[in-house]
Every structure is written in structure tokens, then in C-alpha cells.
Motif scaffolding. Structure first.
Motif, short mmCIF file in Angstrom:
data_model
loop_
_atom_site.label_atom_id
_atom_site.label_comp_id
_atom_site.label_asym_id
_atom_site.label_seq_id
_atom_site.Cartn_x
_atom_site.Cartn_y
_atom_site.Cartn_z
N GLY A 67 0.89 -1.34 -0.15
CA GLY A 67 0.06 0.41 0.03
C GLY A 67 0.55 1.65 -0.14
O GLY A 67 0.50 2.15 -0.41
N ARG A 87 2.26 1.70 -3.34
CA ARG A 87 1.18 1.76 -4.20
C ARG A 87 1.63 3.40 -5.49
O ARG A 87 0.77 2.29 -6.81
CB ARG A 87 -0.10 2.27 -3.97
CG ARG A 87 -0.51 3.20 -3.28
CD ARG A 87 -1.99 2.64 -3.38
NE ARG A 87 -2.27 4.27 -2.40
CZ ARG A 87 -1.92 5.05 -1.29
NH1 ARG A 87 -1.16 3.52 -0.30
NH2 ARG A 87 -2.37 5.54 -0.65
N HIS A 126 5.88 -6.55 -5.28
CA HIS A 126 4.34 -5.62 -5.58
C HIS A 126 4.60 -4.61 -6.20
O HIS A 126 5.87 -3.84 -6.60
CB HIS A 126 3.97 -5.12 -4.31
CG HIS A 126 5.21 -5.00 -2.75
ND1 HIS A 126 5.29 -2.96 -2.82
CD2 HIS A 126 5.59 -5.13 -1.56
CE1 HIS A 126 6.97 -3.17 -2.78
NE2 HIS A 126 6.34 -4.49 -1.70
N HIS A 168 2.08 -1.43 -7.78
CA HIS A 168 1.12 -1.01 -7.52
C HIS A 168 -0.63 -1.26 -6.96
O HIS A 168 -1.70 -1.85 -6.76
CB HIS A 168 -0.03 -0.33 -9.10
CG HIS A 168 0.81 -0.32 -10.52
ND1 HIS A 168 0.71 1.15 -10.30
CD2 HIS A 168 1.98 -0.53 -11.28
CE1 HIS A 168 1.62 1.59 -11.08
NE2 HIS A 168 2.14 0.47 -12.22
N GLY A 169 0.73 -1.64 -5.50
CA GLY A 169 -0.95 -2.15 -4.39
C GLY A 169 -0.82 -3.78 -4.52
O GLY A 169 -1.22 -3.93 -3.04
N GLN A 170 -0.33 -3.63 -5.25
CA GLN A 170 -0.50 -6.00 -5.32
C GLN A 170 0.65 -6.68 -5.09
O GLN A 170 1.61 -6.05 -5.29
CB GLN A 170 -1.12 -5.91 -6.71
CG GLN A 170 -2.53 -5.87 -6.74
CD GLN A 170 -3.49 -6.25 -5.34
OE1 GLN A 170 -3.90 -6.79 -5.57
NE2 GLN A 170 -4.55 -4.22 -5.44
#
Length: 203
Positions: free
Chosen positions: A144, A147, A163, A165-167
Motif C-alpha cells: 500500500g 502503490r 509488489h 501498484h499496491g498488489q
């Protein structure tokens, strides 16, 4: 106490890949953040806040890098008691990070960030259009918090995470984190070049 003059900051050149997102503006003490304000640089201390001499020396070093905001871990009453002196000596806005479970990236680093960041930066210098990579000193919350970057890598206590873009993309050992993140960065760059070539062919 001896006064430390950090001198004028020497700032690295920054390469921005994405457009800035429109946000609401808030203020951290007198420092405006968001809403069209200049980009602000924040750093976290890595020494015990209750150690007055160590924290003031670190503040001088952080100030010399050109930071606007500094976060200090305050997990104990002793650390909280040292805050007023720290705030009085700091020329930066100070944020007290008083989480109940101390975060490993703010005053309790679980890994040496600088070697990781230096390795990544050295490779990115050879990229024609390098992606933005966030290097984090903890696994918790990293997806997060990074992101806005194209890619993120977080490491702590032997564990790593990639990770974007937040994923979460992948969990892996810390020792492989840098190499895998660079492989992902190359894939992003290749994809961008392919997309650009296709777009050029359609004209």
C-alpha cells in the motif's frame, strides 16, 4: 552541546516517470503536502529516539540531505519524553510514529536499505526509461505504501516481497529480492518499449 552545521544540501537528480495525481493539501507543521505543493521528502530515523545525542546527530545528517519531514519511532515513554528536545532542535517537521507494534521501517530497520537501493540504482542507470522502484525496510504495509511506484521491493529479517501498484506479486527470500525485482523492472521496460513500438506502427 556543540551545534552542528550540516551545510547546504546536495540533492540527486530525480527522474519522474508518472504524472502527479491531484490530491487534497494538508500541512505537517508548516510544511504543505499535496494539492499542488512541491514534492516533499520524508525520512525516518533509525536510532532510538530516547538517545538524545544519537538522535540529534542523525537529525543533522538527515537535514543535510534536503529532507522536509522526519519521522521518529516512539514506542516507549522514554522515547516520548525525548520528543520535545528533538522537536526544538529540528529544522524539519517532526512526526511521532507511536504505533503499538513498532514498525521495522521506522526506527527499527530489519534490513540495511542503502545497499539494496544502491544495487538497484546502479542497474537502473543503464535503463533508457527506468521504472520507479520503491525500496522498503519492512514487509508489512509495503504494497500500500509503495502503490504510487511502478514496482516495490520490501525486505525484513530474511523475508522479501515484490509488489506493484499496491498488489503483491511474489513472496521470496530476502537474498533474492533485489535480483527478482530487477528482473521485473526489465520486464516492465520491455513491455513499455513493445507498447511504444506498436503505437508507432499504428500511426
Amino acid at each position: 552541546m556543540t551545534t552542528i552545521d550540516p551545510g547546504p544540501p546536495t540533492l540527486p537528480s530525480l527522474r519522474v516517470r508518472s504524472r502527479r495525481r491531484l490530491t487534497s493539501q494538508l500541512r505537517v507543521e508548516s510544511v504543505p503536502v499535496g494539492g499542488g505543493a512541491s514534492v516533499r521528502v520524508q525520512a525516518s530515523t533509525t536510532t532510538l529516539t530516547g538517545d538524545a545525542d544519537a538522535i540529534l546527530r542523525q537529525l543533522a545528517r538527515i537535514t543535510a540531505t534536503g529532507c522536509d519531514i522526519v519521522r521518529a519511532a516512539v514506542p516507549s515513554a522514554e522515547d516520548a519524553g525525548a520528543l520535545p528536545a528533538m522537536v526544538a532542535k529540528s529544522t524539519m517537521a517532526v512526526i511521532a510514529d507511536s504505533e503499538i507494534f513498532p514498525c521495522l521501517g521506522c526506527g527499527r530497520l530489519g534490513v540495511g536499505i542503502r545497499p539494496f537501493a544502491n544495487r538497484i540504482d546502479a542497474v537502473l542507470d543503464g535503463f533508457p526509461h527506468p521504472p520507479r522502484i520503491a525500496v522498503m525496510g519492512r514487509v508489512a504495509n509495503s504494497p500500500g505504501e509503495s502503490r504510487e511506484a511502478d514496482l516495490g521491493v520490501s525486505c525484513c529479517n530474511g523475508k522479501g516481497q515484490i509488489h506493484g501498484h499496491g498488489q503483491v506479486i511474489e513472496h521470496l527470500p530476502e537474498s533474492k529480492s533485489v535480483d527478482v525485482s530487477l528482473d521485473e523492472a526489465r520486464c516492465l521496460t520491455d513491455q513499455d518499449e513493445d507498447d511504444s513500438a506498436k503505437a508507432g506502427g499504428l500511426r
